[in-house]
Design an enzyme around this catalytic site. Structure first.
Site, PDB file in Angstrom:
ATOM      1  N   SER A 147      34.336 -20.488 -12.028  1.00 53.46           N
ATOM      2  CA  SER A 147      33.813 -21.412 -13.028  1.00 53.46           C
ATOM      3  C   SER A 147      32.765 -20.801 -13.941  1.00 53.46           C
ATOM      4  CB  SER A 147      33.230 -22.637 -12.330  1.00 53.46           C
ATOM      5  OG  SER A 147      32.231 -22.262 -11.416  1.00 53.46           O
ATOM      6  N   HIS A 175      39.021 -25.099 -11.941  1.00 51.28           N
ATOM      7  CA  HIS A 175      39.161 -24.711 -13.353  1.00 51.28           C
ATOM      8  C   HIS A 175      40.551 -24.219 -13.710  1.00 51.28           C
ATOM      9  CE1 HIS A 175      35.025 -25.276 -14.708  1.00 51.28           C
ATOM     10  NE2 HIS A 175      34.754 -25.094 -13.436  1.00 51.28           N
ATOM     11  N   LYS A 206      38.422 -31.508 -14.988  1.00 55.02           N
ATOM     12  CA  LYS A 206      38.332 -30.448 -15.987  1.00 55.02           C
ATOM     13  C   LYS A 206      39.524 -30.568 -16.947  1.00 55.02           C
ATOM     14  CE  LYS A 206      34.875 -28.794 -13.363  1.00 55.02           C
ATOM     15  NZ  LYS A 206      34.467 -28.578 -11.995  1.00 55.02           N
TER      16      LYS A 206
HETATM   17  C1  LIG Z   1      33.433 -28.732 -11.054  1.00 53.76           C
HETATM   18  C2  LIG Z   1      33.674 -28.028  -9.798  1.00 53.76           C
HETATM   19  C3  LIG Z   1      33.648 -28.695  -8.572  1.00 53.76           C
HETATM   20  C4  LIG Z   1      33.193 -30.114  -8.445  1.00 53.76           C
HETATM   21  O1  LIG Z   1      34.084 -30.999  -9.011  1.00 53.76           O
HETATM   22  P1  LIG Z   1      33.567 -32.444  -9.454  1.00 53.76           P
HETATM   23  O2  LIG Z   1      34.818 -33.223  -9.568  1.00 53.76           O
HETATM   24  O3  LIG Z   1      32.870 -32.255 -10.744  1.00 53.76           O
HETATM   25  O4  LIG Z   1      32.662 -32.932  -8.366  1.00 53.76           O
HETATM   26  C5  LIG Z   1      34.000 -27.991  -7.436  1.00 53.76           C
HETATM   27  N1  LIG Z   1      34.318 -26.680  -7.496  1.00 53.76           N
HETATM   28  C6  LIG Z   1      34.309 -25.999  -8.656  1.00 53.76           C
HETATM   29  C7  LIG Z   1      34.663 -24.558  -8.660  1.00 53.76           C
HETATM   30  C8  LIG Z   1      33.976 -26.643  -9.842  1.00 53.76           C
HETATM   31  O5  LIG Z   1      33.945 -25.972 -10.983  1.00 53.76           O
END
Ligand SMILES: *Cc1c(COP(=O)(O)O)cnc(C)c1O
Length: 358
Positions: A147, A175, A206
């Site tokens: 990320s 992602h 995302k």
């Molecule tokens: C955004 C993200 C999460 C958390 O997801 P949410 O739905 O925003 O709680 C977990 N792992 C990674 C790698 C992320 O980028």
């Protein structure tokens, strides 16, 4: 987007395909709200499982080529709920150093011993696997597409090591979902490893433009989690609108590959232009284009200059990233026009000069 009363170009959204504002996705959320209400009213196992949740789980399993899927309230909740059900006290976790905070928190909750391997370094991971005492149950943890750096895990080698050393592998593809792989099924598809990774997680928040997250795997695995994952059981079900929006988004990912084409064309353009201007980028292979600055105050100063010139992209500083690696994490989406990217590049160049980076 609008920021404090003026229009700025947003270069930090994870809505990679622009689906959060896609008319069909919005319409699906509106219709689900009108039909089922705003809140789901209870946890999934009580009365919170509504038709949009069931349809979404079917759609996700099909999209991912898995037997089953389970939708959680957020990616954070998947990681803190699933990891402690895979591994526990006396066992061993070996995680990539750059793993997301939610993965780390899941590891802490599991009470297993915790080691990190250098980012993407399979030789280091192998050394740690060899050094294990006895026949400890072991879980290797990685992100698919990282990320904060925009690079991918060496998934084929990780799968090979997991098989060879009889360890489990947990991949967080928050992602990668929707953008990686020829059909957008994610980083595992990109590496041709479907079928060799028994389960993995991703988010709806995302590229799918909604909110919530999922895990996919075998029927048995999903049934087990449904009955044991505390962050699935003891929390209110995702609002029906978000589930319906995510299902609509999956349909568009499958039906409109041109969105991915547009995303990658924009990505190539912005990547090349940033690099040619002399910005120092991470070894990214994705629409995440982090410009490395190092010092946190300097990164903030760059972000301030960016905003002054009409680009919104805040500084990412410790503890989100390791000390000395503060950055501006630019992201590009399918929704950016070439004119917007050109305008953004002018602003980034001016800001870079003013912040002493160029
Ligand atoms: C955004 C993200 C999460 C958390 O997801 P949410 O739905 O925003 O709680 C977990 N792992 C990674 C790698 C992320 O980028």
């Amino acid at each position: 987007m609008n920021y404090a009363g003026r229009t700025v170009i947003l270069l930090s959204s994870n809505d990679y395909l622009g689906l959060a504002t896609h008319p069909e996705v919005v319409q699906a959320a509106v219709e689900a709200t009108e039909r089922y209400g705003t809140g789901s009213g209870a946890s999934r196992l009580v009365s919170g499982t509504l038709p949009p949740h069931a349809s979404l789980e079917t759609a996700l399993a099909r999209f991912k080529g898995a037997e089953a899927s389970l939708v959680f309230g957020a990616g954070y909740l998947v990681n803190v709920g699933v990891i402690p059900n895979l591994i526990g006290r006396g066992d061993l976790i070996i995680a990539d150093r750059l793993c997301h905070a939610s993965l780390i928190d899941g590891c802490r909750l599991s009470q297993a011993d915790f080691r990190v391997f250098r980012h993407g370094d399979c030789a280091h991971l192998q050394a740690l696997l060899r050094r294990r005492s006895g026949t400890r149950r072991t879980l290797i943890i990685t992100e698919g597409l990282f990320s904060m750096d925009g690079d991918v895990a060496p998934l084929a080698d990780l799968v090979g090591l997991a098989e060879r050393y009889d360890a489990m592998l947990y991949v967080d593809d928050a992602h990668g979902t929707g953008i990686m792989g020829t059909t957008g099924r994610g980083t595992i598809e990109q590496f041709g490893l479907e079928g060799r990774i028994p389960f993995h997680m991703g988010t709806l928040s995302k590229a799918l433009g909604s909110y919530g997250a999922y895990v996919v795997g075998s029927n048995d695995f999903v049934q087990y989690l449904l009955n044991t994952a505390r962050s699935f059981i003891f929390t209110t079900a995702l609002p029906p609108a978000m589930a319906a929006a995510a299902s609509a988004a999956i349909a568009i990912v499958e039906r409109e590959p041109e969105r991915r084409d547009r995303l990658w064309a924009n990505r190539q353009y912005l990547f090349k232009e940033l690099r040619d201007r002399g910005f120092r980028l991470t070894p990214t292979v994705s629409p995440i284009l982090p410009v490395l600055i190092g010092d946190a105050a300097k990164a903030s100063a760059f972000a301030d200059r960016l905003l002054a010139h009409g680009v919104y992209a805040p500084a990412i500083r410790p503890p989100t990233v390791p000390d000395g690696t503060s950055r501006i994490r630019f992201t590009v989406t399918a929704a950016h026009t070439t004119d917007q990217l050109d305008e953004a590049l002018r602003a980034v160049t001016l800001a870079g000069r003013e912040a002493g980076l160029l």
